[in-house]
Design a protein around this motif. Structure first.
Motif, short mmCIF file in Angstrom:
data_model
loop_
_atom_site.label_atom_id
_atom_site.label_comp_id
_atom_site.label_asym_id
_atom_site.label_seq_id
_atom_site.Cartn_x
_atom_site.Cartn_y
_atom_site.Cartn_z
N GLN A 128 0.88 -1.04 -0.09
CA GLN A 128 0.48 0.20 0.31
C GLN A 128 0.82 0.91 -0.32
O GLN A 128 0.58 2.02 -0.89
CB GLN A 128 -1.21 0.31 1.00
N ILE A 129 1.80 0.85 1.02
CA ILE A 129 2.45 2.18 1.08
C ILE A 129 3.48 2.57 -0.56
O ILE A 129 3.57 3.58 -1.15
CB ILE A 129 3.64 1.68 1.92
N ASP A 130 4.00 1.19 -1.59
CA ASP A 130 5.16 1.68 -2.04
C ASP A 130 3.33 2.29 -3.66
O ASP A 130 3.87 3.40 -4.18
CB ASP A 130 4.96 -0.27 -2.88
N GLN A 131 2.48 1.54 -3.32
CA GLN A 131 1.39 1.91 -4.38
C GLN A 131 1.20 3.48 -3.92
O GLN A 131 1.65 3.85 -5.41
CB GLN A 131 -0.10 1.38 -4.25
N GLY A 132 0.75 4.09 -2.75
CA GLY A 132 0.66 5.39 -2.98
C GLY A 132 1.50 6.29 -2.71
O GLY A 132 1.37 6.98 -3.88
N VAL A 133 2.45 5.81 -2.52
CA VAL A 133 4.00 6.87 -3.37
C VAL A 133 4.02 6.87 -4.90
O VAL A 133 5.17 7.75 -5.25
CB VAL A 133 5.44 6.72 -2.03
N ILE A 150 12.69 5.55 -4.41
CA ILE A 150 11.76 5.80 -3.63
C ILE A 150 10.81 5.32 -2.43
O ILE A 150 10.93 5.84 -1.85
CB ILE A 150 11.08 6.89 -4.79
N THR A 151 10.87 4.02 -2.78
CA THR A 151 9.37 3.19 -2.18
C THR A 151 10.29 2.93 -1.16
O THR A 151 9.29 2.43 0.23
CB THR A 151 9.51 1.96 -3.09
N ALA A 152 12.30 2.81 -1.25
CA ALA A 152 12.97 2.29 0.01
C ALA A 152 12.53 4.28 0.92
O ALA A 152 12.22 3.69 2.25
CB ALA A 152 14.11 2.18 -0.39
N ARG A 153 12.48 5.00 0.83
CA ARG A 153 13.29 5.93 1.71
C ARG A 153 11.29 5.95 2.39
O ARG A 153 11.75 6.36 3.07
CB ARG A 153 13.21 7.03 0.65
N ALA A 154 10.04 6.25 1.19
CA ALA A 154 8.63 5.26 1.79
C ALA A 154 8.88 4.84 2.86
O ALA A 154 8.37 5.28 3.99
CB ALA A 154 8.00 6.29 0.70
N ARG A 155 9.15 3.68 2.82
CA ARG A 155 9.16 2.29 3.90
C ARG A 155 9.93 3.15 5.42
O ARG A 155 9.59 2.50 6.26
CB ARG A 155 10.03 1.19 3.58
N ASN A 156 11.15 3.35 4.91
CA ASN A 156 11.31 3.76 6.67
C ASN A 156 11.13 5.25 7.17
O ASN A 156 10.87 5.70 8.24
CB ASN A 156 12.93 5.30 6.44
N VAL A 157 9.74 5.74 6.35
CA VAL A 157 9.10 7.23 6.67
C VAL A 157 7.81 7.23 7.19
O VAL A 157 7.22 7.40 8.17
CB VAL A 157 9.39 7.96 5.81
N PHE A 158 6.79 5.73 6.38
CA PHE A 158 5.52 5.56 6.28
C PHE A 158 5.32 3.89 7.06
O PHE A 158 5.45 3.19 6.64
CB PHE A 158 4.77 5.83 5.13
N ARG A 159 4.44 3.65 7.52
CA ARG A 159 4.07 2.57 7.71
C ARG A 159 2.09 2.95 8.44
O ARG A 159 1.65 4.13 8.13
CB ARG A 159 3.91 2.53 8.99
N LEU A 187 1.62 11.85 2.03
CA LEU A 187 2.46 11.37 0.84
C LEU A 187 2.39 12.89 -0.18
O LEU A 187 3.72 12.42 -0.70
CB LEU A 187 1.56 10.10 0.55
N GLU A 188 1.82 13.43 -0.46
CA GLU A 188 2.04 14.72 -1.42
C GLU A 188 2.66 15.71 -1.10
O GLU A 188 4.18 15.91 -1.41
CB GLU A 188 0.71 15.31 -1.49
#
Length: 259
Positions: A128-133, A150-159, A187-188
């Motif tokens: 879900q996080i990957d798809q969203g970002v 960018i998905t790796a960066r997002a996983r470190n920030v979002f849950r 996310l935006e």
């Protein structure tokens, strides 16, 4: 012809093989592919033989044993013990033993289900996080090759929190706030920060790539240049703003919005 691994003196080495030996620890040892000291071979062989012997002894210990038969005998033993206890009037002990067995089996099943559930939830959260970002960043000109980054960066920030991606600080507990300093970062907003802080992840013609020089320099210039957002308060630079608006108006607009 086999060659020795070690010589005590250089003079002992055959003339045609001198170039294949080097001096180490006061002796001349072989320095060609596959050269191994005999003692190493001997040690390996001894270890291998010991391991082989251990395996054979283990096989002998369990030779002729049928696992199914062992389980059947164990069940039969338990049944006979229960019968003896019942005859002796020890009904409570039988019930307690059965209850303990059932409880242990239940706990194993619960643990297995919980482990599987946690793994599935973690996988679902990542998806879900990957798809969203990716969806948000693609609208900003995300390069296809930058998706893993960018998905790796997002996983470190979002849950996921109640099924929605939520941003957290490095401690994993403090909610990261957005531009207004009050509400949680979206996310935006996070993607806009990536545009400013990591412009190489985005296409410049879509407003996301690293800016070149005023003359429209090539990719090498953009790739090697450290880009700061000249519209941000802490990195405000009017000259860079003018250059950027001339060389890449879309990126300038994006960085200005992100500031």
């Amino acid at each position: 012809m086999s060659r020795k691994f070690r010589y005590q003196a250089k003079e002992e080495i055959p003339a045609e093989d001198v170039g294949m030996y080097v001096e180490r620890g006061g002796a001349w040892v072989a320095d060609f592919e596959g050269a191994v000291d005999k003692s190493v071979h001997d040690e390996f062989r001894e270890s291998n033989n010991a391991l082989k012997k251990e395996i054979e002894e283990t096989k002998k210990r369990f030779e002729g044993i049928d696992p199914e038969e062992v389980r059947r005998l164990a069940e039969e033993k338990r049944r006979l013990e229960e019968e003896q206890q019942l005859k002796a009037g020890e009904v409570e002990k039988v019930y307690e033993a059965r209850l303990e067995t059932a409880r242990a089996d239940w706990e194993k099943q619960v643990t297995a289900v919980a482990t599987e559930r946690d793994a599935l939830n973690a996988r679902l959260a990542s998806i879900q996080i990957d798809q969203g970002v990716i969806t948000v960043a693609s609208k900003k000109g995300l390069r296809p090759t930058a998706i893993p980054d960018i998905t790796a960066r997002a996983r470190n920030v979002f849950r996921l929190v109640n099924g929605v991606p939520a941003a957290f600080e490095g401690d994993g507990k403090t909610v990261r706030v957005g531009k207004d300093g009050l509400t949680p970062m979206t996310l935006e907003e996070w993607v806009d920060l990536q545009v400013a802080d990591a412009p190489h992840l985005f296409e410049s013609n879509a407003g996301g790539g690293a800016a070149g020089d005023a003359s429209g320099g090539g990719g090498a210039t953009r790739a090697t240049r450290s880009v700061k957002n000249p519209f941000r308060k802490e990195t405000w630079n009017l000259t860079e703003q003018m250059k950027l608006m001339k060389s890449d108006p879309q990126l300038a607009a994006r960085l200005k919005a992100a500031a």
